[in-house]
Write a protein that holds these residues in place. Structure first.
Motif, PDB file in Angstrom:
ATOM      1  N   ASP A 182     -13.650  -2.035  10.537  1.00  0.00           N
ATOM      2  CA  ASP A 182     -15.091  -2.191  10.698  1.00  0.00           C
ATOM      3  C   ASP A 182     -15.866  -0.997  10.174  1.00  0.00           C
ATOM      4  OD1 ASP A 182     -14.398  -0.384  12.684  1.00  0.00           O
ATOM      5  OD2 ASP A 182     -14.689  -1.819  14.307  1.00  0.00           O
ATOM      6  N   LYS A 183     -15.144  -0.009   9.619  1.00  0.00           N
ATOM      7  CA  LYS A 183     -15.793   1.171   9.060  1.00  0.00           C
ATOM      8  C   LYS A 183     -14.910   1.751   7.964  1.00  0.00           C
ATOM      9  CE  LYS A 183     -17.805   5.617  10.518  1.00  0.00           C
ATOM     10  NZ  LYS A 183     -18.040   6.518  11.682  1.00  0.00           N
ATOM     11  N   ILE A 184     -15.545   2.311   6.939  1.00  0.00           N
ATOM     12  CA  ILE A 184     -14.824   2.982   5.852  1.00  0.00           C
ATOM     13  C   ILE A 184     -15.437   4.352   5.652  1.00  0.00           C
ATOM     14  CG2 ILE A 184     -14.121   2.909   3.423  1.00  0.00           C
ATOM     15  CD1 ILE A 184     -14.463  -0.131   3.521  1.00  0.00           C
ATOM     16  N   ILE A 185     -14.585   5.350   5.472  1.00  0.00           N
ATOM     17  CA  ILE A 185     -15.026   6.725   5.208  1.00  0.00           C
ATOM     18  C   ILE A 185     -14.389   7.199   3.909  1.00  0.00           C
ATOM     19  CG2 ILE A 185     -14.881   9.128   5.984  1.00  0.00           C
ATOM     20  CD1 ILE A 185     -15.005   8.086   8.857  1.00  0.00           C
ATOM     21  N   CYS A 186     -15.208   7.802   3.042  1.00  0.00           N
ATOM     22  CA  CYS A 186     -14.732   8.351   1.768  1.00  0.00           C
ATOM     23  C   CYS A 186     -14.747   9.872   1.845  1.00  0.00           C
ATOM     24  CB  CYS A 186     -15.617   7.868   0.620  1.00  0.00           C
ATOM     25  SG  CYS A 186     -15.236   8.623  -0.976  1.00  0.00           S
ATOM     26  N   MET A 216     -11.254  -0.279  13.830  1.00  0.00           N
ATOM     27  CA  MET A 216     -10.368   0.383  12.869  1.00  0.00           C
ATOM     28  C   MET A 216     -11.193   1.031  11.766  1.00  0.00           C
ATOM     29  SD  MET A 216      -7.011  -2.006  12.369  1.00  0.00           S
ATOM     30  CE  MET A 216      -7.901  -3.304  11.539  1.00  0.00           C
ATOM     31  N   ILE A 217     -10.680   2.115  11.241  1.00  0.00           N
ATOM     32  CA  ILE A 217     -11.372   2.853  10.191  1.00  0.00           C
ATOM     33  C   ILE A 217     -10.463   2.956   8.967  1.00  0.00           C
ATOM     34  CG2 ILE A 217     -12.510   5.011   9.549  1.00  0.00           C
ATOM     35  CD1 ILE A 217     -12.856   5.600  12.520  1.00  0.00           C
ATOM     36  N   GLY A 218     -11.007   2.643   7.796  1.00  0.00           N
ATOM     37  CA  GLY A 218     -10.306   2.847   6.543  1.00  0.00           C
ATOM     38  C   GLY A 218     -10.757   4.147   5.907  1.00  0.00           C
ATOM     39  N   PHE A 219      -9.806   4.919   5.398  1.00  0.00           N
ATOM     40  CA  PHE A 219     -10.118   6.197   4.744  1.00  0.00           C
ATOM     41  C   PHE A 219      -9.720   6.129   3.272  1.00  0.00           C
ATOM     42  CE2 PHE A 219      -9.601   7.335   9.193  1.00  0.00           C
ATOM     43  CZ  PHE A 219     -10.699   8.165   9.412  1.00  0.00           C
ATOM     44  N   ILE A 220     -10.633   6.552   2.410  1.00  0.00           N
ATOM     45  CA  ILE A 220     -10.372   6.587   0.975  1.00  0.00           C
ATOM     46  C   ILE A 220     -10.777   7.946   0.436  1.00  0.00           C
ATOM     47  CG2 ILE A 220     -10.662   4.100   0.699  1.00  0.00           C
ATOM     48  CD1 ILE A 220     -13.473   4.594  -0.356  1.00  0.00           C
ATOM     49  N   SER A 221     -10.257   8.291  -0.745  1.00  0.00           N
ATOM     50  CA  SER A 221     -10.602   9.582  -1.351  1.00  0.00           C
ATOM     51  C   SER A 221     -10.311   9.547  -2.843  1.00  0.00           C
ATOM     52  CB  SER A 221      -9.796  10.710  -0.689  1.00  0.00           C
ATOM     53  OG  SER A 221     -10.274  11.985  -1.102  1.00  0.00           O
ATOM     54  N   ASP A 222     -10.933  10.442  -3.578  1.00  0.00           N
ATOM     55  CA  ASP A 222     -10.618  10.682  -4.993  1.00  0.00           C
ATOM     56  C   ASP A 222     -10.622   9.393  -5.803  1.00  0.00           C
ATOM     57  OD1 ASP A 222      -9.843  13.734  -5.065  1.00  0.00           O
ATOM     58  OD2 ASP A 222      -8.958  12.895  -3.243  1.00  0.00           O
ATOM     59  N   ILE A 223     -11.791   8.777  -5.837  1.00  0.00           N
ATOM     60  CA  ILE A 223     -11.996   7.535  -6.594  1.00  0.00           C
ATOM     61  C   ILE A 223     -12.089   7.828  -8.081  1.00  0.00           C
ATOM     62  CG2 ILE A 223     -13.544   5.569  -6.917  1.00  0.00           C
ATOM     63  CD1 ILE A 223     -14.512   6.204  -3.963  1.00  0.00           C
TER      64      ILE A 223
END
Length: 224
Positions: A28-32, A1-8
């Motif tokens: 198991d992975k995060i993308i910003c 599974m991948i977590g996506f984040i943006s605009d911190i």
């Protein structure tokens, strides 16, 4: 599974809460998708966390302003970037300079802004004509601080996702936003509460104007 984040946008308490929620979900992975700096006063803490976790990150427009000594027409953005430029560690500026605003692989196409302008383009609804002829199934971008999913017709089977903003939501919901791509192919939108008071306290300690943080309690754009 991948977590996506943006605009911190330098909102470290919000980032901590989102990372904890993504970890708890079993990703198991995060993308910003970019905009790590700007607005709030804890950019070093945010960058350090991304670097320590080896989180793949894109370059956002605020990050671009930071490393190029430029800015948009907003006096508030300029004030925040000028402040952060004084406090950012040199190694964190160097890390920002290593980022690019776009990424493509066989599965997904990622931008901070859009597919005509990877840094500055914004849209509130996605036109799949922008990616006509592209082979990926998943298309993700940030920049607008508005969280939503959009599906193409059943023949192309493409999915667009804006995970929303970690550090400054603008859709009327003050909870920090993120998205998860599950192993079964489903894309999900998520929100998590965080300690807004703690970033507000830090902003006050740094003498940053109250108009920059009051909106955090309502999930609105600055000035709304």
């Amino acid at each position: 599974m991948i977590g996506f984040i943006s605009d911190i946008h330098g909102n470290f308490p919000a980032l901590q809460a989102v990372i904890e929620a993504i970890d708890k979900a079993g990703c198991d992975k995060i993308i910003c998708l970019g905009d790590i700096v700007g607005y709030y006063c804890m950019p070093n803490e945010c960058i350090n966390l991304l670097r320590n976790r080896n989180i793949f990150s894109l370059l956002g427009n605020h990050d671009y302003y930071m490393i190029t000594n430029t800015c948009c027409n907003s006096k508030t953005v300029k004030m925040c970037i000028d402040y952060q430029r004084q406090v950012l560690f040199s190694e964190n500026i160097a890390w920002l300079k290593s980022l690019t605003p776009m990424y493509d692989d066989e599965l997904m196409s990622l931008r901070h802004g859009g597919w005509n302008n990877a840094i500055e383009e914004r849209f509130n609804s996605f036109d799949f004509e922008l990616v006509k002829g592209m082979p990926q199934r998943y298309y993700l971008s940030g920049h607008t601080h508005l969280q939503y999913l959009e599906y193409s017709n059943k023949f192309t089977n493409k999915i667009y996702c804006n995970p929303g903003s970690v550090g400054q939501p603008r859709d009327g919901n003050p909870k920090a936003a993120f998205a998860i791509l599950r192993d079964n192919g489903n894309m999900e939108l998520h929100r998590v509460e965080y300690d807004i008071d703690s970033i507000v306290l830090r902003m006050k300690e740094c003498n940053q104007g109250d108009w920059i943080w009051k909106n955090l309690y309502t999930g609105k754009k600055i000035g709304d």
